[in-house]
Motif scaffolding. Sequence first.
Motif, PDB file in Angstrom:
ATOM      1  N   ALA A 169      14.042  -2.562  -4.399  1.00 53.98           N
ATOM      2  CA  ALA A 169      14.553  -1.281  -4.886  1.00 53.98           C
ATOM      3  C   ALA A 169      13.845  -0.811  -6.143  1.00 53.98           C
ATOM      4  O   ALA A 169      13.912   0.361  -6.508  1.00 53.98           O
ATOM      5  N   ALA A 170      13.145  -1.729  -6.820  1.00 52.96           N
ATOM      6  CA  ALA A 170      12.413  -1.406  -8.050  1.00 52.96           C
ATOM      7  C   ALA A 170      11.205  -2.323  -8.120  1.00 52.96           C
ATOM      8  O   ALA A 170      11.131  -3.320  -7.386  1.00 52.96           O
ATOM      9  N   PRO A 171      10.214  -2.007  -8.969  1.00 53.23           N
ATOM     10  CA  PRO A 171       8.993  -2.816  -9.012  1.00 53.23           C
ATOM     11  C   PRO A 171       9.166  -4.149  -9.742  1.00 53.23           C
ATOM     12  O   PRO A 171       8.483  -4.452 -10.709  1.00 53.23           O
ATOM     13  N   THR A 172      10.072  -4.937  -9.248  1.00 53.01           N
ATOM     14  CA  THR A 172      10.322  -6.268  -9.791  1.00 53.01           C
ATOM     15  C   THR A 172      10.925  -7.138  -8.701  1.00 53.01           C
ATOM     16  O   THR A 172      11.712  -6.663  -7.871  1.00 53.01           O
ATOM     17  N   ALA A 173      10.578  -8.428  -8.702  1.00 53.40           N
ATOM     18  CA  ALA A 173      11.074  -9.339  -7.678  1.00 53.40           C
ATOM     19  C   ALA A 173      12.562  -9.608  -7.817  1.00 53.40           C
ATOM     20  O   ALA A 173      13.193 -10.121  -6.891  1.00 53.40           O
ATOM     21  N   ALA A 174      13.146  -9.278  -8.962  1.00 55.86           N
ATOM     22  CA  ALA A 174      14.566  -9.527  -9.184  1.00 55.86           C
ATOM     23  C   ALA A 174      15.439  -8.387  -8.684  1.00 55.86           C
ATOM     24  O   ALA A 174      16.664  -8.506  -8.651  1.00 55.86           O
ATOM     25  N   SER A 175      14.822  -7.278  -8.295  1.00 54.10           N
ATOM     26  CA  SER A 175      15.615  -6.125  -7.860  1.00 54.10           C
ATOM     27  C   SER A 175      16.117  -6.327  -6.433  1.00 54.10           C
ATOM     28  O   SER A 175      15.689  -7.225  -5.706  1.00 54.10           O
ATOM     29  N   GLU A 176      17.022  -5.459  -6.028  1.00 54.93           N
ATOM     30  CA  GLU A 176      17.667  -5.566  -4.715  1.00 54.93           C
ATOM     31  C   GLU A 176      16.653  -5.454  -3.584  1.00 54.93           C
ATOM     32  O   GLU A 176      15.752  -4.613  -3.615  1.00 54.93           O
ATOM     33  N   ALA A 177      16.801  -6.312  -2.571  1.00 57.03           N
ATOM     34  CA  ALA A 177      15.978  -6.216  -1.367  1.00 57.03           C
ATOM     35  C   ALA A 177      16.513  -5.090  -0.498  1.00 57.03           C
ATOM     36  O   ALA A 177      17.706  -5.047  -0.190  1.00 57.03           O
ATOM     37  N   VAL A 178      15.642  -4.173  -0.104  1.00 52.73           N
ATOM     38  CA  VAL A 178      16.079  -3.022   0.691  1.00 52.73           C
ATOM     39  C   VAL A 178      15.401  -2.966   2.050  1.00 52.73           C
ATOM     40  O   VAL A 178      15.552  -1.999   2.793  1.00 52.73           O
ATOM     41  N   GLY A 179      14.658  -4.012   2.384  1.00 52.32           N
ATOM     42  CA  GLY A 179      14.010  -4.048   3.684  1.00 52.32           C
ATOM     43  C   GLY A 179      12.936  -5.105   3.733  1.00 52.32           C
ATOM     44  O   GLY A 179      12.707  -5.844   2.766  1.00 52.32           O
ATOM     45  N   LYS A 180      12.264  -5.183   4.865  1.00 52.51           N
ATOM     46  CA  LYS A 180      11.150  -6.117   5.043  1.00 52.51           C
ATOM     47  C   LYS A 180      10.071  -5.446   5.876  1.00 52.51           C
ATOM     48  O   LYS A 180      10.355  -4.552   6.674  1.00 52.51           O
ATOM     49  N   ARG A 181       8.824  -5.876   5.666  1.00 55.55           N
ATOM     50  CA  ARG A 181       7.708  -5.415   6.477  1.00 55.55           C
ATOM     51  C   ARG A 181       6.973  -6.639   6.991  1.00 55.55           C
ATOM     52  O   ARG A 181       6.628  -7.549   6.226  1.00 55.55           O
ATOM     53  N   SER A 182       6.732  -6.679   8.271  1.00 58.57           N
ATOM     54  CA  SER A 182       6.112  -7.841   8.882  1.00 58.57           C
ATOM     55  C   SER A 182       4.648  -7.954   8.496  1.00 58.57           C
ATOM     56  O   SER A 182       3.987  -6.964   8.159  1.00 58.57           O
ATOM     57  N   ASP A 183       4.135  -9.173   8.521  1.00 52.48           N
ATOM     58  CA  ASP A 183       2.723  -9.419   8.225  1.00 52.48           C
ATOM     59  C   ASP A 183       1.878  -8.646   9.227  1.00 52.48           C
ATOM     60  O   ASP A 183       2.106  -8.701  10.433  1.00 52.48           O
ATOM     61  N   GLY A 184       0.918  -7.887   8.734  1.00 50.44           N
ATOM     62  CA  GLY A 184       0.064  -7.083   9.608  1.00 50.44           C
ATOM     63  C   GLY A 184       0.531  -5.650   9.787  1.00 50.44           C
ATOM     64  O   GLY A 184      -0.187  -4.832  10.369  1.00 50.44           O
ATOM     65  N   ALA A 185       1.734  -5.325   9.278  1.00 50.51           N
ATOM     66  CA  ALA A 185       2.269  -3.970   9.419  1.00 50.51           C
ATOM     67  C   ALA A 185       1.508  -2.991   8.531  1.00 50.51           C
ATOM     68  O   ALA A 185       1.039  -3.330   7.446  1.00 50.51           O
ATOM     69  N   THR A 186       1.392  -1.755   8.995  1.00 53.49           N
ATOM     70  CA  THR A 186       0.771  -0.695   8.205  1.00 53.49           C
ATOM     71  C   THR A 186       1.844   0.032   7.413  1.00 53.49           C
ATOM     72  O   THR A 186       2.909   0.347   7.948  1.00 53.49           O
ATOM     73  N   VAL A 187       1.576   0.282   6.128  1.00 54.40           N
ATOM     74  CA  VAL A 187       2.524   1.008   5.288  1.00 54.40           C
ATOM     75  C   VAL A 187       1.828   2.227   4.696  1.00 54.40           C
ATOM     76  O   VAL A 187       0.625   2.213   4.437  1.00 54.40           O
ATOM     77  N   THR A 188       2.587   3.286   4.522  1.00 56.38           N
ATOM     78  CA  THR A 188       2.082   4.490   3.867  1.00 56.38           C
ATOM     79  C   THR A 188       2.501   4.449   2.402  1.00 56.38           C
ATOM     80  O   THR A 188       3.687   4.349   2.090  1.00 56.38           O
ATOM     81  N   ILE A 189       1.520   4.530   1.523  1.00 52.44           N
ATOM     82  CA  ILE A 189       1.764   4.445   0.076  1.00 52.44           C
ATOM     83  C   ILE A 189       1.846   5.863  -0.478  1.00 52.44           C
ATOM     84  O   ILE A 189       0.856   6.596  -0.486  1.00 52.44           O
ATOM     85  N   VAL A 190       3.029   6.243  -0.942  1.00 53.33           N
ATOM     86  CA  VAL A 190       3.239   7.588  -1.475  1.00 53.33           C
ATOM     87  C   VAL A 190       2.734   7.699  -2.898  1.00 53.33           C
ATOM     88  O   VAL A 190       2.129   8.696  -3.299  1.00 53.33           O
ATOM     89  N   CYS A 191       2.994   6.664  -3.702  1.00 52.90           N
ATOM     90  CA  CYS A 191       2.529   6.631  -5.087  1.00 52.90           C
ATOM     91  C   CYS A 191       2.534   5.182  -5.549  1.00 52.90           C
ATOM     92  O   CYS A 191       3.045   4.299  -4.850  1.00 52.90           O
ATOM     93  N   GLN A 192       1.969   4.940  -6.723  1.00 55.35           N
ATOM     94  CA  GLN A 192       1.904   3.584  -7.269  1.00 55.35           C
ATOM     95  C   GLN A 192       2.390   3.572  -8.711  1.00 55.35           C
ATOM     96  O   GLN A 192       2.297   4.578  -9.427  1.00 55.35           O
ATOM     97  N   THR A 193       2.918   2.417  -9.130  1.00 52.04           N
ATOM     98  CA  THR A 193       3.425   2.287 -10.483  1.00 52.04           C
ATOM     99  C   THR A 193       3.149   0.880 -10.984  1.00 52.04           C
ATOM    100  O   THR A 193       2.625   0.036 -10.247  1.00 52.04           O
TER     101      THR A 193
END
Length: 278
Positions: free
Chosen positions: A54-78
């Motif tokens: 949910a936020a750019p930290t490993a301690a934040s809430e998990a809101v999903g998973k993406r499988s190895d090899g999956a393609t993701v669309t990157i809207v922005c970076q921080t």
Amino acid sequence: MQLLSTRRRRIATAVATAALVAAPLVGAVAASAATATGTVNTTGNPGPALTVRAAPTAASEAVGKRSDGATVTIVCQTYGQQVTGTYGTTRIWDRIRSGGYVSDAFIRTGSDGLVAPLCPGTTTPPEPTPSAAVKATIAAARSMTGKYPYSWGGGSYSGPTRGICCSPSGIDDRQTVGFDCSGLMEYAFAKGAGLRLSSTSRSQYSDGPRVPISQLRAGDLVFWSSSSRTTTGIHHVALYVGDGLIVEADRVSGPDLRVRAFSTGETGVMPSVVRPIG
């Protein structure tokens, strides 16, 4: 410049243990015109799924998973928590279109730097304050600027020396006392930090330890290669001193040993830098 050498020294490198983490933002995110795509790579055949946070930290809430090899669309970076993964150590997190953040350390984008716009409210992390060893190394390199000419094969950990014959352009430097690019680096790190680097730009790159150029900081070695940016094509090295400046030895009009402005977008710059002083 790249020279044949029998003096090789592998600088010890601490390799961080890869950690599977990913990151922030609940809710769908609308794609912009400047989106980028990446592929999840968690290492394996296949590797474990990457957690979306949910936020750019490993301690934040998990809101999903993406499988190895999956393609993701990157809207922005921080910038967020530093993570070590498949592609090294980075503070860059990718906000994906479906909502949430994943660490860029596990996303293959074809670049070690930013590939999408910064997310709103993102501030670039300041460069860390250089250590005493880094400051002394920079001072040693700067102390030679304007004092000696470029000399192919010249320079060592003890200071300027006569060069050799002959440079790729056929110049005989056997009577020229000075430094070439890697010789200046040898001297600076020996004088400033008591480190013995290898004597060629190519071997200095191979010795490592290497980090992505997106994490560039004062005291790092920057390398240039042929248009293919391969290790075997490396032909130049310089010392990054902070504030967008480098110290280098190069055969140019004006002082050969100089401080100049630097951009990571220069032709031939390698995607990784070497950090002899951790």
